[in-house]
Scaffold this motif. Structure first.
Motif, PDB file in Angstrom:
ATOM      1  N   ALA A  47       1.311  42.527  32.824  1.00  0.00           N
ATOM      2  CA  ALA A  47      -0.027  43.130  32.915  1.00  0.00           C
ATOM      3  C   ALA A  47      -0.483  43.270  34.366  1.00  0.00           C
ATOM      4  N   GLY A  48      -0.027  42.376  35.236  1.00  0.00           N
ATOM      5  CA  GLY A  48      -0.431  42.410  36.635  1.00  0.00           C
ATOM      6  C   GLY A  48       0.447  43.276  37.517  1.00  0.00           C
ATOM      7  N   ARG A  49       1.430  43.900  36.939  1.00  0.00           N
ATOM      8  CA  ARG A  49       2.389  44.711  37.703  1.00  0.00           C
ATOM      9  C   ARG A  49       1.685  45.805  38.500  1.00  0.00           C
ATOM     10  N   ARG A  50       2.119  45.910  39.753  1.00  0.00           N
ATOM     11  CA  ARG A  50       1.644  47.000  40.618  1.00  0.00           C
ATOM     12  C   ARG A  50       2.856  47.760  41.118  1.00  0.00           C
ATOM     13  N   MET A  51       2.990  48.988  40.654  1.00  0.00           N
ATOM     14  CA  MET A  51       4.145  49.809  41.005  1.00  0.00           C
ATOM     15  C   MET A  51       4.095  50.314  42.446  1.00  0.00           C
ATOM     16  N   ASP A  52       2.954  50.186  43.111  1.00  0.00           N
ATOM     17  CA  ASP A  52       2.842  50.636  44.496  1.00  0.00           C
ATOM     18  C   ASP A  52       3.297  49.558  45.489  1.00  0.00           C
ATOM     19  N   CYS A  53       3.769  48.448  44.993  1.00  0.00           N
ATOM     20  CA  CYS A  53       4.281  47.350  45.822  1.00  0.00           C
ATOM     21  C   CYS A  53       5.786  47.226  45.619  1.00  0.00           C
ATOM     22  N   LEU A  54       6.436  46.460  46.471  1.00  0.00           N
ATOM     23  CA  LEU A  54       7.868  46.192  46.290  1.00  0.00           C
ATOM     24  C   LEU A  54       8.103  45.306  45.072  1.00  0.00           C
ATOM     25  N   ALA A  55       7.135  44.436  44.798  1.00  0.00           N
ATOM     26  CA  ALA A  55       7.311  43.484  43.704  1.00  0.00           C
ATOM     27  C   ALA A  55       5.952  42.927  43.283  1.00  0.00           C
ATOM     28  N   ALA A  60       4.754  39.232  41.989  1.00  0.00           N
ATOM     29  CA  ALA A  60       5.298  37.875  41.947  1.00  0.00           C
ATOM     30  C   ALA A  60       4.208  36.843  41.733  1.00  0.00           C
ATOM     31  N   PHE A  61       4.607  35.740  41.127  1.00  0.00           N
ATOM     32  CA  PHE A  61       3.705  34.603  40.991  1.00  0.00           C
ATOM     33  C   PHE A  61       3.714  33.783  42.275  1.00  0.00           C
ATOM     34  N   GLU A  62       2.562  33.197  42.540  1.00  0.00           N
ATOM     35  CA  GLU A  62       2.403  32.319  43.688  1.00  0.00           C
ATOM     36  C   GLU A  62       2.245  30.888  43.179  1.00  0.00           C
ATOM     37  N   HIS A  63       3.040  29.974  43.733  1.00  0.00           N
ATOM     38  CA  HIS A  63       2.912  28.556  43.402  1.00  0.00           C
ATOM     39  C   HIS A  63       1.642  28.005  44.031  1.00  0.00           C
ATOM     40  N   THR A  64       1.215  26.847  43.564  1.00  0.00           N
ATOM     41  CA  THR A  64      -0.006  26.238  44.089  1.00  0.00           C
ATOM     42  C   THR A  64       0.088  25.935  45.586  1.00  0.00           C
ATOM     43  N   ASP A  65       1.297  25.769  46.106  1.00  0.00           N
ATOM     44  CA  ASP A  65       1.451  25.506  47.547  1.00  0.00           C
ATOM     45  C   ASP A  65       1.519  26.791  48.367  1.00  0.00           C
ATOM     46  N   GLY A  66       1.365  27.940  47.701  1.00  0.00           N
ATOM     47  CA  GLY A  66       1.363  29.222  48.399  1.00  0.00           C
ATOM     48  C   GLY A  66       2.705  29.923  48.458  1.00  0.00           C
ATOM     49  N   THR A  67       3.795  29.229  48.107  1.00  0.00           N
ATOM     50  CA  THR A  67       5.099  29.899  48.124  1.00  0.00           C
ATOM     51  C   THR A  67       5.195  30.854  46.950  1.00  0.00           C
ATOM     52  N   LEU A  68       5.965  31.893  47.152  1.00  0.00           N
ATOM     53  CA  LEU A  68       6.142  32.911  46.124  1.00  0.00           C
ATOM     54  C   LEU A  68       7.394  32.615  45.310  1.00  0.00           C
ATOM     55  N   GLU A  69       7.342  32.937  44.034  1.00  0.00           N
ATOM     56  CA  GLU A  69       8.464  32.669  43.125  1.00  0.00           C
ATOM     57  C   GLU A  69       9.256  33.962  42.903  1.00  0.00           C
ATOM     58  N   PRO A  70      10.407  34.107  43.568  1.00  0.00           N
ATOM     59  CA  PRO A  70      11.189  35.338  43.442  1.00  0.00           C
ATOM     60  C   PRO A  70      11.942  35.467  42.121  1.00  0.00           C
ATOM     61  N   LEU A  71      12.066  34.356  41.386  1.00  0.00           N
ATOM     62  CA  LEU A  71      12.868  34.393  40.165  1.00  0.00           C
ATOM     63  C   LEU A  71      12.024  34.334  38.899  1.00  0.00           C
ATOM     64  N   CYS A  72      10.830  34.828  39.022  1.00  0.00           N
ATOM     65  CA  CYS A  72       9.978  35.180  37.894  1.00  0.00           C
ATOM     66  C   CYS A  72       9.072  36.282  38.433  1.00  0.00           C
ATOM     67  N   THR A  73       9.707  37.406  38.722  1.00  0.00           N
ATOM     68  CA  THR A  73       9.100  38.492  39.485  1.00  0.00           C
ATOM     69  C   THR A  73       9.537  39.836  38.926  1.00  0.00           C
ATOM     70  N   ILE A  74       8.664  40.819  39.008  1.00  0.00           N
ATOM     71  CA  ILE A  74       9.042  42.202  38.708  1.00  0.00           C
ATOM     72  C   ILE A  74       9.368  42.869  40.037  1.00  0.00           C
ATOM     73  N   TRP A  75      10.595  43.337  40.156  1.00  0.00           N
ATOM     74  CA  TRP A  75      11.079  44.004  41.360  1.00  0.00           C
ATOM     75  C   TRP A  75      11.084  45.509  41.114  1.00  0.00           C
ATOM     76  N   GLU A  76      10.324  46.244  41.911  1.00  0.00           N
ATOM     77  CA  GLU A  76      10.239  47.697  41.776  1.00  0.00           C
ATOM     78  C   GLU A  76      11.459  48.358  42.421  1.00  0.00           C
ATOM     79  N   PRO A  77      11.838  49.544  41.934  1.00  0.00           N
ATOM     80  CA  PRO A  77      12.998  50.232  42.508  1.00  0.00           C
ATOM     81  C   PRO A  77      12.855  50.506  44.010  1.00  0.00           C
ATOM     82  N   THR A  78      11.629  50.581  44.504  1.00  0.00           N
ATOM     83  CA  THR A  78      11.420  50.805  45.938  1.00  0.00           C
ATOM     84  C   THR A  78      11.882  49.617  46.788  1.00  0.00           C
ATOM     85  N   ALA A  79      12.108  48.480  46.178  1.00  0.00           N
ATOM     86  CA  ALA A  79      12.579  47.298  46.918  1.00  0.00           C
ATOM     87  C   ALA A  79      14.090  47.332  47.138  1.00  0.00           C
TER      88      ALA A  79
END
Length: 171
Positions: A88-96, A98-117
């Motif tokens: 639901a939060g997908r933005r096709m105008d971005c490369l991806a 992604a969820f952000e962990h509470t410490d601010g790091t991004l989770e690349p392995l629970c992410t929607i990767w757009e073809p532009t990436a």
């Protein structure tokens, strides 16, 4: 590994297939004949194993126009609500997206990767950078908060695995 009475890869594949309509398992070439994956739709990595980045690039070789929702198999608490939040939060105008962990790091392995990436990722691999997370950090990406931090917490050790099994028995 199994958490829910069956191998995690099968349990997770069903969750993803329900959320996305089609789901595939990415494998290294040496895993292709493993009985664990029998009957599951698979993509075999096109190059020698360099981690998840090669699985994603290999998927784009097969379906270049697709956005890929990439999920690691070591997320025992991932659920439909979390996947739906990501979709639901997908933005096709971005490369991806992604969820952000509470410490601010991004989770690349629970992410929607757009073809532009794809090209940016392939260029990074050519220079030796195999990190999906560093591409997320460069962006542009859409950052989301997961419904629960637990849903995107990976299990990376035997001790963590045993702890998760105990917790799941109590639920």
């Amino acid at each position: 590994l199994g958490y829910h009475g069956e191998p995690q890869v099968r349990w997770l594949w069903r969750k993803l297939n329900k959320a996305c309509g089609n789901a595939y398992v990415s494998l290294r070439a040496n895993q292709e004949n493993c009985g664990l994956y029998a009957g599951l739709p698979v993509f075999v990595d096109s190059w020698s194993s360099m981690g998840p980045v090669i699985g994603l690039l290999s998927a784009w070789e097969r379906v270049p126009q697709a956005a890929w929702l990439v999920v690691a198999v070591d997320l025992p608490f991932l659920d439909g609500a979390t996947l739906n939040t990501l979709i639901a939060g997908r933005r096709m105008d971005c490369l991806a997206t992604a969820f952000e962990h509470t410490d601010g790091t991004l989770e690349p392995l629970c992410t929607i990767w757009e073809p532009t990436a794809r090209d940016a990722l392939a260029d990074r691999v050519k220079t030796g950078n195999k990190s999906l997370r560093t591409l997320l950090e460069v962006g542009p990406i859409s950052r989301l908060l997961p419904p629960s931090e637990e849903a995107i917490t990976s299990v990376d050790s035997l001790k963590e695995y045993q702890s998760v099994l105990k917790r799941l028995r109590k639920i």
